[in-house]
Design a protein around this motif. Structure first.
Motif, mmCIF file in Angstrom:
data_model
loop_
_atom_site.group_PDB
_atom_site.id
_atom_site.type_symbol
_atom_site.label_atom_id
_atom_site.label_comp_id
_atom_site.label_asym_id
_atom_site.label_seq_id
_atom_site.Cartn_x
_atom_site.Cartn_y
_atom_site.Cartn_z
ATOM 1 N N UNK A 158 0.831 -1.208 0.000
ATOM 2 C CA UNK A 158 0.000 0.000 0.000
ATOM 3 C C UNK A 158 0.864 1.257 0.000
ATOM 4 N N UNK A 159 1.973 1.225 0.747
ATOM 5 C CA UNK A 159 2.871 2.378 0.756
ATOM 6 C C UNK A 159 3.469 2.610 -0.626
ATOM 7 N N UNK A 160 3.841 1.519 -1.312
ATOM 8 C CA UNK A 160 4.374 1.652 -2.663
ATOM 9 C C UNK A 160 3.325 2.208 -3.615
ATOM 10 N N UNK A 161 2.069 1.705 -3.472
ATOM 11 C CA UNK A 161 0.997 2.231 -4.319
ATOM 12 C C UNK A 161 0.765 3.707 -4.055
ATOM 13 N N UNK A 162 0.748 4.076 -2.766
ATOM 14 C CA UNK A 162 0.544 5.477 -2.410
ATOM 15 C C UNK A 162 1.662 6.351 -2.965
ATOM 16 N N UNK A 163 2.900 5.852 -2.829
ATOM 17 C CA UNK A 163 4.040 6.609 -3.349
ATOM 18 C C UNK A 163 3.955 6.748 -4.866
ATOM 19 N N UNK A 164 3.565 5.666 -5.535
ATOM 20 C CA UNK A 164 3.429 5.722 -6.987
ATOM 21 C C UNK A 164 2.340 6.700 -7.400
ATOM 22 N N UNK A 165 1.213 6.681 -6.663
ATOM 23 C CA UNK A 165 0.135 7.614 -6.972
ATOM 24 C C UNK A 165 0.573 9.053 -6.743
ATOM 25 N N UNK A 166 1.336 9.280 -5.679
ATOM 26 C CA UNK A 166 1.831 10.631 -5.420
ATOM 27 C C UNK A 166 2.773 11.084 -6.526
ATOM 28 N N UNK A 167 3.655 10.164 -6.972
ATOM 29 C CA UNK A 167 4.565 10.518 -8.056
ATOM 30 C C UNK A 167 3.799 10.822 -9.336
ATOM 31 N N UNK A 168 2.742 10.025 -9.598
ATOM 32 C CA UNK A 168 1.927 10.291 -10.790
ATOM 33 C C UNK A 168 1.221 11.633 -10.677
ATOM 34 N N UNK A 169 0.731 11.953 -9.475
ATOM 35 C CA UNK A 169 0.064 13.235 -9.280
ATOM 36 C C UNK A 169 1.034 14.394 -9.502
ATOM 37 N N UNK A 170 2.270 14.233 -9.000
ATOM 38 C CA UNK A 170 3.276 15.283 -9.196
ATOM 39 C C UNK A 170 3.599 15.432 -10.682
ATOM 40 N N UNK A 171 3.805 14.279 -11.357
ATOM 41 C CA UNK A 171 4.101 14.334 -12.784
ATOM 42 C C UNK A 171 2.948 14.952 -13.568
ATOM 43 N N UNK A 172 1.710 14.598 -13.172
ATOM 44 C CA UNK A 172 0.553 15.167 -13.862
ATOM 45 C C UNK A 172 0.465 16.672 -13.618
ATOM 46 N N UNK A 173 0.757 17.078 -12.367
ATOM 47 C CA UNK A 173 0.722 18.504 -12.061
ATOM 48 C C UNK A 173 1.784 19.263 -12.849
ATOM 49 N N UNK A 174 2.986 18.660 -12.955
ATOM 50 C CA UNK A 174 4.060 19.306 -13.721
ATOM 51 C C UNK A 174 3.668 19.388 -15.200
ATOM 52 N N UNK A 175 3.083 18.303 -15.709
ATOM 53 C CA UNK A 175 2.658 18.306 -17.112
ATOM 54 C C UNK A 175 1.588 19.357 -17.361
#
Length: 349
Positions: A158-175
Motif C-alpha cells: 500500500x505504501x508503494x501504491x501510495x508513493x506511486x500515486x503521489x509521483x503520478x500526481x506530481x508528474x501530472x501537475x508538472x505536465x
C-alpha cells in the motif's frame, strides 16, 4: 464471563469437580474474579492517563487476566488452557513480531510450570494433554507470525501504491503546468488565459463578479530586436514578465497574450483601483534598467476596460483593444481606459 458464572452458581446441578483451586472454597473463585476486574480497571486507567509503557500495561494485564480466567474456568470447562493464549494475541494487536516471539516463548515456559506444578500433581492430567496444549501454543505463534508478515507485506504494498500515486500526481501537475505556462516568460499562455477568462466571465454574469481586463504592449519592441538581437528581446520579455508577476495581486491573472503583448485580469478591484495598479505597473517597468539594451528604458502602453454585464467576451476585447490603440497612438507609455478612448466613444455611441 462473570454473568455466566453467576448463572452457573445458581444452577441446582452443580457437578463434582476436581480442581487446583477447590470449588468448595468459593472465596478463592470470588478473589480471582475480583482480581480480574481490578487488573482490567488499572490497565484501563493507565491507558487513559499515562503516555509511556502502554504496551507493557496491556501485556501485563493480559497475562494476569488470562491465568486468573484459567484458574476460574479450569474446573468446569474442558480446554480452559486456551485462555492462556490471550497474551500471545496482544502481539497481533500491535503487529509486533519481536513481542510475539517473547510472549510465545514465555507462554510455553510458563504453562510448563503450571502443568508440572499444579495440573500434573493436583489434577493428575496426562502428559499427552500437556504436549497438545504446548503444540497449540506453538502453532498459534507460527500462524500469528505469518499473519504479521503478511500484514507488513500488505502495508509495504500500500505504501508503494501510495508513493506511486503521489509521483503520478506530481508528474501530472508538472505536465499540466507545462501545458499552461509560457516557456519563455513563466506567465500563463494564450490558451490558458482564454480558458480562465471564460470561467470568470461566467462568474461575472451569474454572481456579479467585478472584472477588469488590461492589455499592454512593449513600445518599440521591434526596434529592440532589430538593434540588439532577438536574444536581448527575449531578456526584455523575461524581465517585463517578472515585473508583472511580482506586482499583480493574488487574485489577479497574468498571461503572455502573444509576441510582446501581455494581458492582466483584475478580479478583486474596482475600475479606479485597477487603473492605479496598471499605472503603477507601467511606471515600474519604465524604471527598470536594461544595460544590455543600451541602457535605454523599456516602456509599455496599456489599455484597460471594466467589464459591463452583458457585454460578452468579444465586446470586452474590442473595447480593451481600442483603449490600447489609443494609448499607442497617443504618444505611448500611457494607460488608457475604455471610457477615455476616442474609438470607444464611437463604440458606445
Amino acid at each position: 464471563m462473570l454473568a455466566a458464572q453467576f448463572i452457573f452458581v445458581l444452577s441446582t446441578h452443580m457437578p463434582e469437580v476436581k480442581s487446583a483451586i477447590l470449588p468448595g472454597k468459593g472465596h478463592l473463585f470470588v478473589a480471582c474474579n475480583i482480581m480480574i476486574v481490578i487488573a482490567m480497571i488499572l490497565a484501563e486507567m493507565w491507558l487513559r492517563t499515562a503516555v509511556l509503557y502502554q504496551k507493557q500495561a496491556v501485556v501485563g494485564c493480559g497475562f494476569i487476566v488470562s491465568y486468573l480466567m484459567y484458574f476460574v474456568l479450569e474446573p468446569f470447562v474442558d480446554g480452559a488452557q486456551m485462555t492462556l493464549m490471550m497474551p500471545i494475541m496482544i502481539s497481533l494487536i500491535y503487529f509486533d513480531r519481536k513481542l510475539l516471539h517473547y510472549l510465545g516463548l514465555f507462554s510455553v515456559v510458563f504453562y510448563a510450570g503450571v502443568y508440572f506444578g499444579l495440573e500434573r500433581t493436583m489434577l493428575d492430567k496426562p502428559m499427552l494433554e500437556f504436549f497438545m496444549v504446548e503444540c497449540v501454543f506453538i502453532v498459534f505463534v507460527v500462524m500469528s507470525r505469518m499473519a504479521i508478515i503478511r500484514a507488513r507485506e500488505v502495508r509495504d504494498h500500500l505504501e508503494q501504491l501510495t508513493k506511486s500515486e503521489q509521483e503520478l500526481m506530481v508528474e501530472r501537475a508538472i505536465s499540466d503546468k507545462l501545458l499552461k505556462i509560457d516557456a519563455l516568460t513563466g506567465l500563463y499562455n494564450h490558451k490558458t488565459f482564454h480558458e480562465y477568462l471564460d470561467s470568470l466571465l461566467e462568474q461575472c454574469e451569474s454572481n456579479g463578479l467585478h472584472l477588469q481586463l488590461a492589455l499592454f504592449d512593449i513600445d518599440n519592441f521591434k526596434r529592440v530586436n532589430d538593434t540588439y538581437g532577438h536574444w536581448v528581446g527575449d531578456l526584455v520579455l523575461k524581465e517585463v514578465a517578472g515585473q508583472v508577476r511580482a506586482m499583480i495581486g493574488l487574485n489577479d491573472f497574468a498571461a503572455r497574450y502573444g509576441g510582446e503583448e501581455f494581458a492582466v485580469i483584475f478580479t478583486d478591484k474596482n475600475v479606479h483601483e485597477a487603473y492605479a495598479a496598471a499605472e503603477e505597473l507601467r511606471l515600474a517597468i519604465g524604471r527598470m534598467e536594461h544595460s544590455y539594451a543600451g541602457g535605454k528604458p523599456i516602456t509599455v502602453s496599456i489599455g484597460l476596460c471594466d467589464y459591463q454585464l452583458g457585454d460578452g467576451k468579444e465586446l470586452l476585447f474590442r473595447k480593451t483593444d481600442n483603449a490600447l490603440y489609443a494609448a499607442k497612438h497617443g504618444g505611448k507609455n500611457a494607460v488608457v481606459t475604455a471610457s477615455h478612448s476616442h474609438k470607444e466613444e464611437t463604440v458606445y455611441a
